[in-house]
Design a protein around this motif. Structure first.
Motif, short mmCIF file in Angstrom:
data_model
loop_
_atom_site.label_atom_id
_atom_site.label_comp_id
_atom_site.label_asym_id
_atom_site.label_seq_id
_atom_site.Cartn_x
_atom_site.Cartn_y
_atom_site.Cartn_z
N LEU A 157 0.66 27.82 -40.17
CA LEU A 157 0.22 27.13 -41.26
C LEU A 157 0.89 25.75 -40.59
O LEU A 157 1.78 25.18 -40.80
CB LEU A 157 0.53 27.18 -42.15
CG LEU A 157 -0.09 26.76 -43.46
CD1 LEU A 157 -0.87 26.56 -44.42
CD2 LEU A 157 0.99 27.65 -44.53
N VAL A 158 -0.20 24.04 -40.97
CA VAL A 158 0.12 22.87 -40.80
C VAL A 158 0.03 22.17 -41.73
O VAL A 158 -1.30 22.43 -42.28
CB VAL A 158 -0.08 22.69 -39.56
CG1 VAL A 158 -1.51 21.71 -39.65
CG2 VAL A 158 1.13 21.07 -39.37
N SER A 166 1.34 18.33 -36.34
CA SER A 166 0.52 18.44 -35.48
C SER A 166 0.91 20.10 -35.24
O SER A 166 1.54 21.01 -35.41
CB SER A 166 1.25 17.59 -34.32
OG SER A 166 1.28 16.34 -34.67
N LEU A 167 0.37 20.77 -34.34
CA LEU A 167 -0.27 21.58 -33.20
C LEU A 167 -0.17 21.40 -32.31
O LEU A 167 -1.24 20.87 -31.50
CB LEU A 167 -0.67 22.54 -33.80
CG LEU A 167 0.14 23.41 -35.74
CD1 LEU A 167 -1.47 25.04 -36.32
CD2 LEU A 167 1.17 24.56 -35.23
N THR A 168 0.62 22.77 -31.37
CA THR A 168 0.11 22.60 -29.73
C THR A 168 -0.49 24.08 -29.53
O THR A 168 0.76 25.33 -30.18
CB THR A 168 0.99 22.39 -28.80
OG1 THR A 168 1.29 20.95 -28.67
CG2 THR A 168 0.44 22.14 -27.52
N LEU A 189 -3.95 17.14 -38.11
CA LEU A 189 -4.91 17.42 -38.54
C LEU A 189 -5.53 17.65 -39.93
O LEU A 189 -4.60 16.45 -40.56
CB LEU A 189 -4.52 18.95 -38.43
CG LEU A 189 -4.11 19.13 -36.49
CD1 LEU A 189 -2.96 20.44 -36.89
CD2 LEU A 189 -5.11 20.23 -36.67
N LYS A 190 -6.45 17.57 -39.49
CA LYS A 190 -6.93 18.32 -41.42
C LYS A 190 -7.91 19.57 -41.73
O LYS A 190 -7.68 19.73 -40.98
CB LYS A 190 -8.32 16.87 -41.49
CG LYS A 190 -9.02 15.75 -40.36
CD LYS A 190 -9.70 15.29 -40.13
CE LYS A 190 -9.89 13.80 -39.44
NZ LYS A 190 -10.86 12.74 -39.21
N PRO A 191 -7.97 19.90 -42.52
CA PRO A 191 -8.30 21.01 -43.81
C PRO A 191 -9.61 20.82 -42.50
O PRO A 191 -9.64 22.58 -42.61
CB PRO A 191 -8.19 20.57 -45.50
CG PRO A 191 -8.03 19.49 -45.28
CD PRO A 191 -7.69 18.15 -44.12
N VAL A 203 -4.76 24.23 -41.81
CA VAL A 203 -4.47 23.01 -41.82
C VAL A 203 -4.71 22.92 -43.99
O VAL A 203 -5.94 22.89 -44.31
CB VAL A 203 -4.94 21.84 -41.51
CG1 VAL A 203 -4.75 20.47 -41.71
CG2 VAL A 203 -5.56 21.85 -40.37
N SER A 204 -3.25 23.23 -44.60
CA SER A 204 -3.65 22.83 -45.93
C SER A 204 -2.20 22.67 -46.26
O SER A 204 -0.82 22.66 -45.74
CB SER A 204 -3.69 24.81 -46.40
OG SER A 204 -3.53 24.42 -47.93
#
Length: 120
Positions: A11-12, A17-19, A82-84, A118-119
């Motif tokens: 969850l971000v 960002s996430l990898t 990141l976008k929803p 993404v929220s």
């Protein structure tokens, strides 16, 4: 037996960002084209060929970056801004062309997927 195992989802918040990482076993990954897909329809996100050619979906260009480490048998996807609408299950994919007795017999392997949400 070929196996692809994804990790790094979670969850971000929007703009974060996430990898994601994909570890391949049972295959010599450097002869495979590798990629990331998402959603039930397995929408293409990014691919990197065995020769290093990279392609991105228009929706992620400039925000995502795919890379591979053949020595470690891994492929990664760095995701930023990141976008929803990036929310989905992300799947790792490995592909190579093959022929059996002159007939095309492509080889495809899929991972189990990792959830990205993404929220706020």
């Amino acid at each position: 037996q070929a196996q692809l195992v994804e990790s790094g989802g979670g969850l971000v918040q929007p703009g974060g960002s996430l990898t994601l990482s994909c570890a391949a076993s049972g295959i010599i990954s450097d002869i495979y084209d590798m990629g990331w897909y998402r959603g039930e329809q397995r929408e293409l996100v990014a691919t990197i060929s065995s020769s290093g050619r990279i392609d991105y979906a228009e929706a992620v260009k400039g925000r995502f970056a795919i890379s591979r480490d053949n020595a470690k048998n891994t492929v990664s996807l760095q995701m930023s801004s990141l976008k929803p609408e990036d929310t989905a299950i992300y799947y790792c994919h490995a592909h190579k062309e093959a022929f059996i007795m002159g007939y095309r017999a492509p080889v495809n392997h899929w991972g189990q997927g990792t959830q990205v949400t993404v929220s706020s």
